[in-house]
Motif scaffolding. Structure first.
Motif, mmCIF file in Angstrom:
data_model
loop_
_atom_site.group_PDB
_atom_site.id
_atom_site.type_symbol
_atom_site.label_atom_id
_atom_site.label_comp_id
_atom_site.label_asym_id
_atom_site.label_seq_id
_atom_site.Cartn_x
_atom_site.Cartn_y
_atom_site.Cartn_z
ATOM 1 N N LEU A 36 -27.214 -34.342 36.608
ATOM 2 C CA LEU A 36 -25.990 -35.148 36.586
ATOM 3 C C LEU A 36 -24.833 -34.352 35.984
ATOM 4 C CD1 LEU A 36 -24.458 -37.898 36.829
ATOM 5 C CD2 LEU A 36 -25.159 -38.265 34.471
ATOM 6 N N ILE A 37 -25.053 -33.766 34.827
ATOM 7 C CA ILE A 37 -23.998 -32.999 34.149
ATOM 8 C C ILE A 37 -23.595 -31.797 34.995
ATOM 9 C CG2 ILE A 37 -23.459 -31.603 32.103
ATOM 10 C CD1 ILE A 37 -23.454 -34.715 31.677
ATOM 11 N N ASP A 38 -24.553 -31.100 35.569
ATOM 12 C CA ASP A 38 -24.248 -29.947 36.417
ATOM 13 C C ASP A 38 -23.436 -30.359 37.641
ATOM 14 O OD1 ASP A 38 -25.606 -28.290 34.649
ATOM 15 O OD2 ASP A 38 -27.410 -28.118 35.904
ATOM 16 N N THR A 39 -23.771 -31.499 38.233
ATOM 17 C CA THR A 39 -23.050 -32.002 39.406
ATOM 18 C C THR A 39 -21.615 -32.354 39.048
ATOM 19 O OG1 THR A 39 -25.115 -32.852 40.346
ATOM 20 C CG2 THR A 39 -23.055 -33.758 41.231
ATOM 21 N N ALA A 53 -12.078 -35.114 27.702
ATOM 22 C CA ALA A 53 -11.837 -36.130 26.679
ATOM 23 C C ALA A 53 -12.668 -37.355 27.036
ATOM 24 C CB ALA A 53 -10.355 -36.504 26.615
ATOM 25 N N GLY A 54 -13.080 -38.097 26.005
ATOM 26 C CA GLY A 54 -13.860 -39.300 26.261
ATOM 27 C C GLY A 54 -13.767 -40.262 25.100
ATOM 28 N N PRO A 55 -13.789 -41.568 25.414
ATOM 29 C CA PRO A 55 -13.739 -42.578 24.360
ATOM 30 C C PRO A 55 -15.099 -42.798 23.718
ATOM 31 C CG PRO A 55 -13.773 -43.641 26.497
ATOM 32 C CD PRO A 55 -13.729 -42.157 26.752
ATOM 33 N N GLU A 56 -15.047 -43.153 22.422
ATOM 34 C CA GLU A 56 -16.312 -43.470 21.758
ATOM 35 C C GLU A 56 -16.858 -44.763 22.326
ATOM 36 O OE1 GLU A 56 -16.173 -45.461 17.685
ATOM 37 O OE2 GLU A 56 -14.361 -44.227 17.592
ATOM 38 N N ALA A 57 -18.105 -44.966 22.312
ATOM 39 C CA ALA A 57 -19.110 -43.989 21.969
ATOM 40 C C ALA A 57 -19.749 -43.422 23.229
ATOM 41 C CB ALA A 57 -20.180 -44.616 21.097
ATOM 42 N N ARG A 58 -19.775 -44.224 24.283
ATOM 43 C CA ARG A 58 -20.521 -43.769 25.463
ATOM 44 C C ARG A 58 -19.815 -42.683 26.247
ATOM 45 N NH1 ARG A 58 -22.549 -49.557 27.448
ATOM 46 N NH2 ARG A 58 -20.300 -49.794 27.421
ATOM 47 N N GLY A 59 -18.506 -42.544 26.102
ATOM 48 C CA GLY A 59 -17.816 -41.415 26.721
ATOM 49 C C GLY A 59 -18.272 -40.097 26.126
ATOM 50 N N PHE A 60 -18.751 -40.152 24.882
ATOM 51 C CA PHE A 60 -19.261 -38.947 24.227
ATOM 52 C C PHE A 60 -20.572 -38.489 24.877
ATOM 53 C CE2 PHE A 60 -17.344 -39.720 19.693
ATOM 54 C CZ PHE A 60 -16.111 -39.965 20.242
ATOM 55 N N ILE A 61 -21.382 -39.453 25.334
ATOM 56 C CA ILE A 61 -22.697 -39.142 25.909
ATOM 57 C C ILE A 61 -22.556 -38.202 27.093
ATOM 58 C CG2 ILE A 61 -24.680 -40.104 27.170
ATOM 59 C CD1 ILE A 61 -24.359 -42.635 25.407
ATOM 60 N N PHE A 62 -21.552 -38.426 27.930
ATOM 61 C CA PHE A 62 -21.354 -37.586 29.107
ATOM 62 C C PHE A 62 -20.330 -36.481 28.859
ATOM 63 C CE2 PHE A 62 -22.868 -41.666 30.655
ATOM 64 C CZ PHE A 62 -24.003 -41.251 31.334
ATOM 65 N N VAL A 117 -13.569 -38.695 30.748
ATOM 66 C CA VAL A 117 -14.925 -39.031 31.172
ATOM 67 C C VAL A 117 -15.434 -40.234 30.383
ATOM 68 C CG1 VAL A 117 -17.306 -38.180 31.317
ATOM 69 C CG2 VAL A 117 -15.401 -36.630 31.760
ATOM 70 N N ASP A 118 -16.064 -41.178 31.096
ATOM 71 C CA ASP A 118 -16.698 -42.326 30.443
ATOM 72 C C ASP A 118 -17.921 -42.729 31.250
ATOM 73 O OD1 ASP A 118 -17.070 -44.225 28.466
ATOM 74 O OD2 ASP A 118 -15.325 -45.428 28.986
ATOM 75 N N ASP A 119 -18.718 -43.630 30.683
ATOM 76 C CA ASP A 119 -19.941 -44.037 31.353
ATOM 77 C C ASP A 119 -19.701 -45.024 32.487
ATOM 78 O OD1 ASP A 119 -19.279 -46.129 29.542
ATOM 79 O OD2 ASP A 119 -21.357 -46.802 29.489
ATOM 80 N N LEU A 120 -18.719 -45.942 32.319
ATOM 81 C CA LEU A 120 -18.623 -47.071 33.231
ATOM 82 C C LEU A 120 -17.176 -47.452 33.507
ATOM 83 C CD1 LEU A 120 -20.296 -49.560 34.506
ATOM 84 C CD2 LEU A 120 -19.616 -50.743 32.424
ATOM 85 N N LEU A 121 -16.856 -47.629 34.788
ATOM 86 C CA LEU A 121 -15.567 -48.195 35.181
ATOM 87 C C LEU A 121 -15.809 -49.647 35.561
ATOM 88 C CD1 LEU A 121 -12.575 -48.149 35.899
ATOM 89 C CD2 LEU A 121 -13.201 -47.183 38.135
ATOM 90 N N ALA A 122 -15.244 -50.544 34.767
ATOM 91 C CA ALA A 122 -15.330 -51.978 35.070
ATOM 92 C C ALA A 122 -13.935 -52.459 35.449
ATOM 93 C CB ALA A 122 -15.915 -52.735 33.876
ATOM 94 N N THR A 123 -13.198 -53.039 34.522
ATOM 95 C CA THR A 123 -11.857 -53.551 34.832
ATOM 96 C C THR A 123 -10.773 -52.493 34.705
ATOM 97 O OG1 THR A 123 -11.473 -54.286 32.566
ATOM 98 C CG2 THR A 123 -12.491 -55.872 34.087
ATOM 99 N N GLY A 124 -11.065 -51.381 34.038
ATOM 100 C CA GLY A 124 -10.128 -50.261 33.950
ATOM 101 C C GLY A 124 -9.166 -50.294 32.775
#
Length: 172
Positions: A36-39, A53-62, A117-124
């Protein structure tokens, strides 16, 4: 690889009527997580990105392993009071109230190219605020990337004008 195969669907979590997309099986499987990360990194390399850049906390995971794979820096977007240096902040509306995010004021030089980068796009709403915050700090958002997109919530509508990618899409 179909990354959906590694995402568990948990019905009625955290409350009745919610179909939760659990990424822990995916990130717990080393070869799948690496793929996933390589892709994602391969796609972003073409955009000449300076930072992730990523928001805490799950944006950090990716975001952190993605920055590592690309050999560039990671810039955290945090809740108020979590960053030690001078910050810029943005407040935005939630369904029931408001929230605030911060980034170091010196995180970017004017024109630095940033992938958000984040884990999930819901309402934005949250990721839109993150993009505006990056721009306030001098960065240029060249891509917004997600592991999962919940297409029926139309989060992309709040991200008009940005390049948006998601690895996996779900209808509700």
């Amino acid at each position: 690889m179909d990354f959906k195969e590694k995402i568990a669907i948990i019905e009625d979590f955290p409350k009745k009527g919610i179909s939760f997309k659990d990424i822990t099986p995916l990130i717990g499987d080393g070869p799948s997580f690496k793929l996933l990360i390589d892709t994602m990194a391969e796609k972003l390399r073409k955009l000449d990105v300076d930072y992730i850049a990523g928001p805490e906390a799950r944006g950090f995971i990716f975001g952190v392993p993605l920055a590592y794979a690309m050999e560039i820096g990671f810039i955290p977007i945090r809740k108020p009071g979590k960053l030690p240096q001078e910050t810029v902040s943005i407040s935005y509306d939630l369904e029931y109230g408001q929230d605030t995010l911060e980034i170091h004021k010196n995180a970017f030089k004017k024109g630095d190219r940033v992938a958000l980068v984040d884990d999930l796009l819901a309402t934005g709403g949250t990721i839109s605020a993150c993009a505006k915050l990056i721009e306030q700090a001098g960065g240029e958002v060249v891509s917004i990337d997600f592991m999962i997109e919940l297409t029926e919530l139309h989060g992309r509508d709040k991200l008009e004008g940005y390049h948006v990618e998601s690895m996996v899409q779900y209808d509700l």
